[in-house]
Enzyme design. Sequence first.
Site, short mmCIF file in Angstrom:
data_model
loop_
_atom_site.label_atom_id
_atom_site.label_comp_id
_atom_site.label_asym_id
_atom_site.label_seq_id
_atom_site.Cartn_x
_atom_site.Cartn_y
_atom_site.Cartn_z
N SER A 222 3.50 1.47 10.62
CA SER A 222 3.23 0.43 11.61
C SER A 222 3.53 0.97 13.00
CB SER A 222 4.08 -0.81 11.33
OG SER A 222 3.71 -1.36 10.09
N CYS A 235 15.06 4.12 16.70
CA CYS A 235 14.46 3.97 15.37
C CYS A 235 13.93 5.34 14.96
CB CYS A 235 13.34 2.94 15.37
SG CYS A 235 11.91 3.44 16.36
N GLY A 294 6.47 -3.35 16.41
CA GLY A 294 7.76 -4.06 16.35
C GLY A 294 7.89 -4.97 15.15
N THR A 315 18.74 -5.13 14.82
CA THR A 315 17.31 -5.39 14.94
C THR A 315 16.89 -6.68 14.24
OG1 THR A 315 17.01 -3.88 13.08
CG2 THR A 315 16.52 -3.03 15.25
N ASP A 327 10.88 -9.72 9.58
CA ASP A 327 9.80 -8.74 9.43
C ASP A 327 8.48 -9.51 9.33
OD1 ASP A 327 8.04 -6.73 8.76
OD2 ASP A 327 9.42 -5.76 7.36
N ARG A 329 5.42 -8.17 9.38
CA ARG A 329 4.29 -7.31 9.05
C ARG A 329 3.56 -7.80 7.80
NH1 ARG A 329 7.41 -1.75 8.74
NH2 ARG A 329 8.94 -3.18 7.88
N THR A 356 7.63 5.91 1.11
CA THR A 356 8.37 4.82 1.75
C THR A 356 9.74 4.68 1.12
OG1 THR A 356 8.34 2.48 2.37
CG2 THR A 356 7.46 3.01 0.20
N LYS A 361 7.26 -2.82 0.22
CA LYS A 361 6.00 -2.27 0.70
C LYS A 361 5.13 -1.83 -0.47
CE LYS A 361 5.48 0.54 4.82
NZ LYS A 361 6.18 1.52 5.65
#
Length: 420
Positions: A222, A235, A294, A315, A327, A329, A356, A361
Amino acid sequence: MAEKSPYIAPQPRRPNVPLAALDNSDRGDSSTITPESHGIDSHRSLLARALGNEASANATPALPESIISPAFTPPSTPGGSVVISQQAIRVHPHDASSSHKTQAHVPKGPKLMERLPHVECIVRARIPTTTGAEMFLHLYQNDADNKEHLAIVFGNHIRSRSLDRVQEGETEMDRMIRGAYVGRLHPGRVSSRFDEPHSSLGPEGEGVAKQGLQAPLVRIHSECYTGETAWSARCDCGEQLDEAARLMSMASESAAGLSVNEDGSISDNTSPLSSPVSDNDGPGGVIIYLRQEGRGIGLGEKLKAYNLQDLGSDTVEANLLLRHPADARSYGLATAMLVDLGLGADAYPEGIRLLTNNPDKVLAVEGPNREVRVKERVAMIPIAWRTGGQKGIRSREIEGYLQTKVGIPSQAYVQAFDSS
Ligand SMILES: Nc1nc2c(ncn2[C@@H]2O[C@H](COP(=O)(O)OP(=O)(O)OP(=O)(O)O)[C@@H](O)[C@H]2O)c(=O)[nH]1
């Protein structure tokens, strides 16, 4: 450990009521957060869960009224609704860290779309890179948003079906200009379909499935402007992007594939990244580059989150204080792009290898109906952890980010992979 913010449990309206008492509505089947319930109280409960228990929330001082925005999350906020399905909480066989992760933070599971969006590769171009390796950048359009998502393809065997499709009235030159050619372009070339000695691939491509090669590596990345372009040491996104490209360049050179060490690192026993990709015959790989900056909240909101981090939040806390999900996403576009690239279950039932550390995910990328199969998860341990700080990002701040991301101390994280 990252320092906890003193502002993690805002109680501006009923400052004397313990947070646990405000949290009733979110008990029971608490896996669904609807936009309607997305007000201050639900954020309070999210924050309580972010901290793992009510006790710590009770001990947290109230947030001054002045510091909280009165606005609820607008309906258009990306990820305003987070649905954690049964599938998303299924523990993956390769998931060595999920139990640790869920203890420490709000469930960060990505959204699962009901149907896959329609995607179309509009143009593809060869990119010779500064390392000497080459890759093919694919630009996609879709019917879910108006962003230009990308697929960075390493190796020769992975081809986009939508790009290769013949368009009405187009000339051979048109096809070559939009990248729908096989082999390599060179001055004077007239056919998009034949380019000796690469003519074995038809316009649709034989695809990786028919090559009998090791499964290709896939990374879903991302966008992270701060980490990739603005040199942020807060990050590891830039490092992960570079590392994914490095591994895929290796994978596209060597059909023997990569050897993954016990600590999750990958042996660099192949040649330097100098061979042009068109000379390679390995399984290659794909980085799907999604424009969801982000964790999906956008750059502007992320920069506010940066300021909250300077004020002491981590975060996840920063996102929650800004009334965004931890999150936001989603990965449906990635699944659809992988299917278009011939890596879906229809054309490639053997399954891909996904790079990952995030087990959620894996489930999200497989899609609502397992349109893509992930046969293996390949961990990406931060280089600094693998090398005892000798290499990788040197920053005090990165430790806080990484520990918030995995929810457990770095040493335990490495051990989890060691014992898997
Ligand atoms: N909101 C917010 N997002 C951030 C921040 N720093 C990085 N990000 C975003 O986090 C995303 C990367 O997600 P991570 O949680 O680090 O990693 P992941 O993709 O879930 O897991 P891996 O596949 O193992 O890397 C990118 O979209 C970044 O832009 C931050 O401070 N605030």
